[in-house]
Structure formats: structure tokens, C-alpha cells
Design a protein around this motif. Sequence first.
Motif, short mmCIF file in Angstrom:
data_model
loop_
_atom_site.label_atom_id
_atom_site.label_comp_id
_atom_site.label_asym_id
_atom_site.label_seq_id
_atom_site.Cartn_x
_atom_site.Cartn_y
_atom_site.Cartn_z
N THR A 96 -3.51 1.97 -3.05
CA THR A 96 -3.09 3.52 -2.55
C THR A 96 -4.38 3.55 -2.06
O THR A 96 -5.35 4.39 -2.31
CB THR A 96 -3.03 4.71 -3.68
N GLY A 97 -4.42 3.40 -0.47
CA GLY A 97 -5.46 3.38 0.12
C GLY A 97 -6.44 2.31 -0.15
O GLY A 97 -6.11 1.27 -0.45
N ASP A 103 0.73 -1.21 0.09
CA ASP A 103 0.06 -0.06 -0.01
C ASP A 103 0.92 1.06 0.00
O ASP A 103 1.61 1.47 0.80
CB ASP A 103 -0.82 0.09 1.33
N THR A 128 0.55 4.11 0.72
CA THR A 128 0.28 4.79 2.01
C THR A 128 1.31 4.56 3.02
O THR A 128 1.61 5.18 3.92
CB THR A 128 -1.15 4.94 2.53
N LEU A 159 5.80 10.26 -0.03
CA LEU A 159 4.93 9.78 -1.15
C LEU A 159 5.18 10.83 -2.27
O LEU A 159 4.72 12.16 -2.34
CB LEU A 159 3.59 9.99 -0.63
#
Length: 253
Positions: free
Chosen positions: A103-104, A74, A76, A81
Motif C-alpha cells: 500500500t504505497g 499495490d 493504491t 479504496l
Amino acid sequence: MMSCHGSGEDLLEFLLYMAAAAHLDPELVWIDGVVLNINGEEAEIQTSNEKKVVSRLSKLHPKDTDAPTDGVDDMTKLAYLHEPGVLYNLETRYKINEIYTYTGNILIAINPFQNLPHLYDAGAMKRYKGEKMGNLSPHVFAIAESAYRAMINEAKSNSILVSGESGAGKTETTKMLMLYLAYLGGHTASEGRTVEQQVLEVRRLSNSGLWLLLLLHVWLWLIPRPIVYTCMLAVGQSKNQIVMPEKHIIEDI
Ligand SMILES: Nc1ncnc2c1ncn2[C@@H]1O[C@H](COP(=O)(O)OP(=O)(O)OP(=O)(O)O)[C@@H](O)[C@H]1O
């Protein structure tokens, strides 16, 4: 930007950067390297393809040195980022045939350009059934599962948005979504065809469906704008999204 402090040895150890690399190789957009020296606004860098380059500090991005060598599932979870960090993570995972990354609650899928049957077999479908998104590795089945459960729990229609450039794998991904939804729907025969057969038959309509959408799109442009915006908003608000990055971006890492 990571701050520079500590002794010279610390510098070598801690300052790992990715540098804009187009001037090294037109095929590359970013490359990773180690900062050897900093002179004012410029840094001397040893790149991973054994070249020494000088680059402006403002063009460097810190590398997440704590990230596992096989990447994170992920985005996140990345300490930094930024574009090179995201592409580097996708490339790292792609090399070990991990084509899906979250991504989330958005799934990023990269076209493997090869058959990976173990990803979509009956065992995989069984594993994802009833599992919350994030409990297992990122997967298109997890997105379908989450959309399906939300639909059942909230007793409302749901949608999954699959987007990407031509050839990115949208059709294949949609097939897998439908396969999984058909699996969840059970195998009870109705009018001589199983649910799975009926759902998969819809798939064959998808190309003519695209033409209908195109016609709808043209028609929408002929009618007052507020209606067009309402339709676009409805798509934009879809919670279940699958994004297929453009091929050239991934190939350019
Ligand atoms: N998950 C996957 N596993 C194996 N092969 C795949 C996968 N996704 C895509 N491919 C391969 O890539 C090719 C192109 O994919 P696909 O037809 O789904 O792209 P598309 O985004 O729908 O393209 P277009 O918008 O032009 O219709 C497929 O024919 C298949 O060979």
C-alpha cells in the motif's frame, strides 16, 4: 457509490457490489455480488454464493471490475479504496500464494502457514539486490533493500517497523529481513564467524529483547509523559513499515 444510469442491461453489467454479509453467514464479513434491481434505497443482489438478498444501498461498496483477476500488487492501484475492496484483493492474492502486497511504501504480509522456500532462497535475494521498491513484486526483501540503501545514501541509521497481532508472522518476517541484511553485508568472516552468522545470532536474543522492551515500556510510564510521546513518535515516523493484518479479518472475508 457508483452512480446508476443507462438501460436495465447496463445496470446488470456495471453494478457489481460487495454487500455486508454477516446476516448470510456468520463466518463472512463481506461477499461480492451483482445488483439485480434497485428499489428506492434498497437493492436486490445475487451473491457469489448463489443467494438472493436485499440490502440497503448505503451498505454496498462498488467493486473494481477493471482489477485483474489475480488482484493488484499495490492497493493504491485499486479504483475504490474501501475495506471490502482491500480484503478482497488480499484474499485473491493469498489464494495464489502471493502473500505480500504494497500500500504505497508499506508492505502488507499475510501468514501463509506453510513453507514457501522459493520466496526466500538465494536466487530471490540476488533478484532484489539493487532493485528499487516497486520494480519487482512486493517482498520483505524489497523493504530491507530500500531501508539499507537509504541508510547508506543518507549515512543515517534506519529502522523497519514490523507490526501485527500474535501469530501474524512478525518473528518469521524479522528473520527474513535479517537474512537479507546479512546477505547484503557479505560473508566475510570476522572472529571466526561470518556476518550472516553474527546477524542471525542476534535473532536468538530477540525474545529476551522483547522482555527488555516491556520493562522499558513500564519504566517509561513511570517518568514524565513528554518523554513517552517522543519515543512513540519516533516509532510512528518509521518510513519502512510492514503490517500484518489480523488473522481473523482475513479469515472472515
Ligand atoms: N513467511 C512465512 N512463511 C512460512 N510460515 C510462516 C511465515 N510467517 C509465519 N509463519 C508461520 O506462522 C507461525 C507464527 O509466526 P510468528 O512466530 O512469526 O508470529 P509472531 O507474529 O511473531 O507471533 P508472536 O507475536 O506471538 O510471537 C510460524 O511459526 C510459522 O509456522
